[in-house]
Scaffold this motif. Structure first.
Motif, mmCIF file in Angstrom:
data_model
loop_
_atom_site.group_PDB
_atom_site.id
_atom_site.type_symbol
_atom_site.label_atom_id
_atom_site.label_comp_id
_atom_site.label_asym_id
_atom_site.label_seq_id
_atom_site.Cartn_x
_atom_site.Cartn_y
_atom_site.Cartn_z
ATOM 1 N N TYR A 69 0.841 -1.202 0.000
ATOM 2 C CA TYR A 69 0.000 0.000 0.000
ATOM 3 C C TYR A 69 0.876 1.253 0.000
ATOM 4 O O TYR A 69 0.660 2.178 -0.791
ATOM 5 C CB TYR A 69 -0.924 -0.014 1.228
ATOM 6 N N LYS A 73 1.236 4.182 -2.894
ATOM 7 C CA LYS A 73 0.950 5.592 -2.595
ATOM 8 C C LYS A 73 2.123 6.487 -3.009
ATOM 9 O O LYS A 73 1.913 7.643 -3.371
ATOM 10 C CB LYS A 73 0.678 5.779 -1.100
ATOM 11 N N LEU A 152 -3.808 -3.220 -6.356
ATOM 12 C CA LEU A 152 -5.152 -2.754 -5.998
ATOM 13 C C LEU A 152 -5.167 -1.263 -5.663
ATOM 14 O O LEU A 152 -6.102 -0.544 -6.042
ATOM 15 C CB LEU A 152 -5.705 -3.559 -4.822
ATOM 16 N N THR A 153 -4.147 -0.791 -4.977
ATOM 17 C CA THR A 153 -4.093 0.624 -4.626
ATOM 18 C C THR A 153 -3.903 1.487 -5.871
ATOM 19 O O THR A 153 -4.572 2.516 -6.019
ATOM 20 C CB THR A 153 -2.966 0.886 -3.605
ATOM 21 N N TYR A 155 -4.814 0.625 -8.846
ATOM 22 C CA TYR A 155 -6.089 0.469 -9.563
ATOM 23 C C TYR A 155 -7.131 1.442 -9.011
ATOM 24 O O TYR A 155 -7.833 2.115 -9.754
ATOM 25 C CB TYR A 155 -6.574 -0.981 -9.424
ATOM 26 N N ARG A 156 -7.222 1.512 -7.703
ATOM 27 C CA ARG A 156 -8.227 2.353 -7.059
ATOM 28 C C ARG A 156 -7.928 3.842 -7.207
ATOM 29 O O ARG A 156 -8.833 4.649 -7.369
ATOM 30 C CB ARG A 156 -8.314 1.993 -5.580
ATOM 31 N N ASN A 157 -6.671 4.220 -7.195
ATOM 32 C CA ASN A 157 -6.317 5.635 -7.155
ATOM 33 C C ASN A 157 -6.012 6.276 -8.505
ATOM 34 O O ASN A 157 -5.926 7.496 -8.570
ATOM 35 C CB ASN A 157 -5.102 5.837 -6.240
ATOM 36 N N HIS A 158 -5.825 5.480 -9.546
ATOM 37 C CA HIS A 158 -5.420 6.051 -10.833
ATOM 38 C C HIS A 158 -6.293 5.498 -11.961
ATOM 39 O O HIS A 158 -6.208 4.320 -12.302
ATOM 40 C CB HIS A 158 -3.946 5.737 -11.115
ATOM 41 N N ARG A 162 -6.501 1.788 -13.906
ATOM 42 C CA ARG A 162 -7.770 1.057 -13.938
ATOM 43 C C ARG A 162 -8.117 0.671 -15.375
ATOM 44 O O ARG A 162 -8.467 -0.479 -15.660
ATOM 45 C CB ARG A 162 -8.874 1.918 -13.326
ATOM 46 N N HIS A 166 -8.324 -3.168 -16.971
ATOM 47 C CA HIS A 166 -9.559 -3.640 -17.634
ATOM 48 C C HIS A 166 -9.263 -4.097 -19.061
ATOM 49 O O HIS A 166 -9.751 -5.144 -19.493
ATOM 50 C CB HIS A 166 -10.623 -2.538 -17.640
#
Length: 174
Positions: A69, A73, A152-153, A155-158, A162, A166
């Protein structure tokens, strides 16, 4: 250490060093490394897990998740020449050092008395105990947690990451 393990170690070292310079996002960093780490963890699992090993595993998974994580970041995601790029820089390397140092500390915390008594028993017994306690699958479990949380981090933040993931998963599904 067998030849396959040496090759994988070399690949991981190259991936770590690659984080020092801006590079085009690729599927191996975000999807391949977590999958490889899961496979290596599963392949090395012992038949029986006692409570000490489970506690060590949970501690290492938590350490890996926190480091992954934190690395994500600190990773910079940007476009250069219409290419999605990332650079982890020195925080990424510091994260790997934290994983290795944490592994040693956790090894000592959970197995100190066994290590000390094996040291008193002699060189061969000590070497056997250290090898048993520093099992390959435990290191890979930490890498699994770290690389999954990293991906995952990001993916979620950028949104760019993402979209990349996909698109990559659509290709795999075809």
């Amino acid at each position: 250490m067998d030849k396959f393990a040496l090759i994988i170690l070399a690949v991981v070292i190259v991936l770590i060093i690659r984080q020092l310079i801006p590079k085009k996002v690729d599927g191996f960093d975000l999807l391949g490394l977590p999958i490889m780490a899961i496979i290596r963890t599963y392949a090395g699992l012992p038949d029986k897990l006692d409570s000490v090993i489970i506690a060590e595993l949970v501690s290492l998974l938590a350490l890996g998740a926190v480091v992954g994580y934190w690395q994500a970041k600190k990773t910079k995601v940007f476009y250069r020449d219409n290419q999605l790029c990332t650079v982890g820089g020195y925080p990424y390397i510091i994260g790997w050092i934290a994983i290795l140092a944490g592994k040693v500390i956790i090894l000592l915390l959970f197995n100190f008395s066994a290590i000390v008594s094996s040291f008193d028993a002699g060189q061969e017994q000590f070497t056997n105990e250290i090898t048993r306690f520093s099992a390959d699958w435990l290191i890979w479990s930490t890498i699994t947690a770290s690389s999954i949380l990293y991906s995952l981090t990001l993916y979620r933040n950028h949104p760019g990451i993402r979209g990349f993931i996909h698109e990559r998963l659509k290709k795999v599904g075809q």
